[in-house]
Write a protein that holds these residues in place. Sequence first.
Motif, mmCIF file in Angstrom:
data_model
loop_
_atom_site.group_PDB
_atom_site.id
_atom_site.type_symbol
_atom_site.label_atom_id
_atom_site.label_comp_id
_atom_site.label_asym_id
_atom_site.label_seq_id
_atom_site.Cartn_x
_atom_site.Cartn_y
_atom_site.Cartn_z
ATOM 1 N N GLY A 12 0.784 -1.116 -0.044
ATOM 2 C CA GLY A 12 -0.098 0.107 -0.002
ATOM 3 C C GLY A 12 0.648 1.132 -0.133
ATOM 4 N N ALA A 13 0.319 2.345 -0.302
ATOM 5 C CA ALA A 13 0.883 3.608 -0.254
ATOM 6 C C ALA A 13 -0.020 4.747 -0.387
ATOM 7 C CB ALA A 13 1.799 3.847 -1.659
ATOM 8 N N CYS A 14 0.278 6.041 -0.041
ATOM 9 C CA CYS A 14 -0.420 7.015 0.062
ATOM 10 C C CYS A 14 -0.393 7.640 -1.523
ATOM 11 C CB CYS A 14 0.102 8.151 1.030
ATOM 12 S SG CYS A 14 1.799 8.736 0.286
ATOM 13 N N HIS A 15 -1.198 8.369 -1.613
ATOM 14 C CA HIS A 15 -1.422 9.121 -3.051
ATOM 15 C C HIS A 15 -0.035 9.496 -3.697
ATOM 16 C CE1 HIS A 15 -2.823 12.004 -6.259
ATOM 17 N NE2 HIS A 15 -3.683 11.109 -6.453
ATOM 18 N N CYS A 16 0.924 10.411 -3.117
ATOM 19 C CA CYS A 16 2.175 10.798 -3.552
ATOM 20 C C CYS A 16 3.196 9.514 -3.737
ATOM 21 C CB CYS A 16 2.634 11.797 -2.942
ATOM 22 S SG CYS A 16 3.182 11.914 -1.245
ATOM 23 N N GLY A 17 3.027 8.574 -2.880
ATOM 24 C CA GLY A 17 3.887 7.613 -2.957
ATOM 25 C C GLY A 17 4.943 7.603 -2.076
ATOM 26 N N ALA A 18 5.042 8.654 -1.148
ATOM 27 C CA ALA A 18 6.139 8.898 -0.002
ATOM 28 C C ALA A 18 6.070 7.836 1.145
ATOM 29 C CB ALA A 18 6.063 10.410 0.408
#
Length: 144
Positions: A12-18
């Motif tokens: 999984g990841a947040c929207h920006c991928g950070a």
Amino acid sequence: MTDLDTRPLHTGACHCGAVRFSVRLSDGLNSARRCNCSFCRMRGAVAVSAALADLQVEQGEALLTLYQFNTGEAKHWFCSRCGIYTFHRQRSSPDQYGINVACLEGMSPFDFERVPVSQGIDHPKDRADGQSQVAGWLRYEPVP
């Protein structure tokens, strides 16, 4: 997480991928739910459950921002760059995380035809019987 665990490992990841994480869900997608408490109504995410030991932040842990309200027992983490809610430590089950389905690779909250909505306005820990109640159902019907 153990090497002998046969449950699927989700990334999984947040929207920006950070912020990136891996997780094994407690009961697959069977725990999918929404909540109608003041915070969840505004957040609008479908969540699934995972044991605390089954979530591993792989990247960007320092970028996670914590939000707490009311009793402060639930802990909600967001990416400080893009603002996306990734997961939270549950008040009703402090030994579990609620994982934002939309952050899991290949999944969407629109993959569920029907999702139960928990009665979070009247939280189980605030009820004399301690029981969780279903307030209703969230439905998604795609246009044919």
